[in-house]
Scaffold this motif. Structure first.
Motif, PDB file in Angstrom:
ATOM      1  N   ILE A   1       3.811 -65.206  51.532  1.00  0.00           N
ATOM      2  CA  ILE A   1       3.263 -64.844  53.406  1.00  0.00           C
ATOM      3  C   ILE A   1       3.026 -62.958  53.747  1.00  0.00           C
ATOM      4  CG2 ILE A   1       4.908 -65.012  55.090  1.00  0.00           C
ATOM      5  CD1 ILE A   1       7.217 -66.769  53.681  1.00  0.00           C
TER       6      ILE A   1
ATOM      7  N   THR B   1      12.930 -74.693  54.669  1.00  0.00           N
ATOM      8  CA  THR B   1      11.961 -75.614  54.365  1.00  0.00           C
ATOM      9  C   THR B   1      11.686 -77.349  54.837  1.00  0.00           C
ATOM     10  OG1 THR B   1      12.266 -74.297  51.969  1.00  0.00           O
ATOM     11  CG2 THR B   1      12.284 -76.823  51.896  1.00  0.00           C
TER      12      THR B   1
ATOM     13  N   LYS C   1       7.995 -73.927  55.554  1.00  0.00           N
ATOM     14  CA  LYS C   1       7.705 -72.771  54.834  1.00  0.00           C
ATOM     15  C   LYS C   1       6.298 -73.425  54.690  1.00  0.00           C
ATOM     16  CE  LYS C   1      11.026 -70.567  52.474  1.00  0.00           C
ATOM     17  NZ  LYS C   1      12.194 -70.327  51.756  1.00  0.00           N
TER      18      LYS C   1
ATOM     19  N   LEU D   1      12.284 -68.795  58.587  1.00  0.00           N
ATOM     20  CA  LEU D   1      11.435 -69.707  57.694  1.00  0.00           C
ATOM     21  C   LEU D   1      12.530 -70.616  57.182  1.00  0.00           C
ATOM     22  CD1 LEU D   1       9.519 -66.944  55.620  1.00  0.00           C
ATOM     23  CD2 LEU D   1       8.863 -68.432  57.253  1.00  0.00           C
TER      24      LEU D   1
ATOM     25  N   VAL E   1       6.905 -66.894  47.148  1.00  0.00           N
ATOM     26  CA  VAL E   1       6.668 -67.005  48.463  1.00  0.00           C
ATOM     27  C   VAL E   1       6.728 -65.667  49.005  1.00  0.00           C
ATOM     28  CG1 VAL E   1       8.051 -68.011  50.353  1.00  0.00           C
ATOM     29  CG2 VAL E   1       8.690 -69.214  48.160  1.00  0.00           C
TER      30      VAL E   1
ATOM     31  N   ASP F   1      13.886 -65.499  55.705  1.00  0.00           N
ATOM     32  CA  ASP F   1      14.059 -67.173  55.230  1.00  0.00           C
ATOM     33  C   ASP F   1      15.792 -67.372  55.840  1.00  0.00           C
ATOM     34  OD1 ASP F   1      14.370 -69.049  53.685  1.00  0.00           O
ATOM     35  OD2 ASP F   1      14.696 -67.652  52.211  1.00  0.00           O
TER      36      ASP F   1
ATOM     37  N   GLU G   1      12.711 -62.424  51.626  1.00  0.00           N
ATOM     38  CA  GLU G   1      12.667 -63.932  51.269  1.00  0.00           C
ATOM     39  C   GLU G   1      12.294 -63.379  50.072  1.00  0.00           C
ATOM     40  OE1 GLU G   1      12.295 -66.860  49.584  1.00  0.00           O
ATOM     41  OE2 GLU G   1      11.348 -67.068  51.881  1.00  0.00           O
TER      42      GLU G   1
END
Length: 214
Positions: free
Chosen positions: A18, A84, A105, A82, A14, A55, A9
């Motif tokens: 996590i 958004t 997320k 992951l 973030v 991500d 990520e």
């Protein structure tokens, strides 16, 4: 057994959040992390994670390429994407390349922890609401004719199981719907994946959708 996770990520805040969530569980350990997917193979070889949580969009090597590279290797870890957005073309591409599922997320902490446990057991983390819309809204790379030809190799019961996988059901849910034991469901899924040459149940779900089962 402790589930080992590699976390990729690029946003530090973030990533830290996590990591804190995952390590609040006694049976999950973040063994390595990075801001990009460029070192995914190197870190996987070094730390042997059970799950790679990545991500989608990263500076050099994105989550799709990470998925391609890892799933092409022998005995790869489960890869979870992951994102958004709950409808994301990049995520769909990653699922086609063998990702075990995807998470938003803003997924609640308990669901994130559960998702890691689920994919570590060899199942896919497929939210029925999101997955059905994802499958419905993007053109697939496999034509219906090809999918139906592959699905023709399945027995009637295997087709029943494949259809439920296409609906995003877990092993226990499939067992209840079809009135089978979970162990029998697992055997059927093994046969289905072998016959369809699918890397994981996510790819079975996509074929089931393409072939009209789901």
């Amino acid at each position: 057994m402790t589930v080992k996770v590699l976390l990729l990520e690029d946003e530090e805040l973030v990533r830290g959040g996590i990591r804190m969530i995952l390590e609040s569980a006694d049976d999950i350990e973040v063994v390595a992390e990075d801001t990009d997917g460029a070192r995914a193979i190197e870190l996987t070889d070094r730390y042997r994670p059970d799950v790679v949580l990545t991500d989608v969009q990263m500076p050099e090597v994105d989550g799709i390429e990470v998925t391609k590279r890892l799933t092409a290797r022998p005995s790869p870890p489960a890869v979870v994407i992951l994102t958004t957005f709950d409808v994301d073309e990049y995520v769909y591409a990653a699922l086609r390349h063998g990702a075990s599922g995807f998470l938003l997320k803003h997924t609640p902490p308990k669901e994130l922890i559960n998702a890691i446990r689920v994919v570590a057991r060899g199942e896919a983390m497929l939210s029925p609401r999101i997955t059905k819309r994802l499958l419905a809204n993007f053109a697939t790379g496999t034509t219906g004719e090809i999918a139906r030809a592959k699905l023709a190799a399945l027995t009637p019961r295997e087709r029943d199981v494949a259809a439920q996988i296409g609906q995003g059901l877990s092993n226990s849910e499939i067992a209840k719907v079809l009135m089978l034991s979970e162990s029998t469901v697992k055997v059927h899924i093994g046969h289905i994946m072998a016959k369809l040459e699918a890397a994981n149940r996510t790819q079975v779900a996509i074929l089931a959708h393409d072939g009209g089962l789901a």
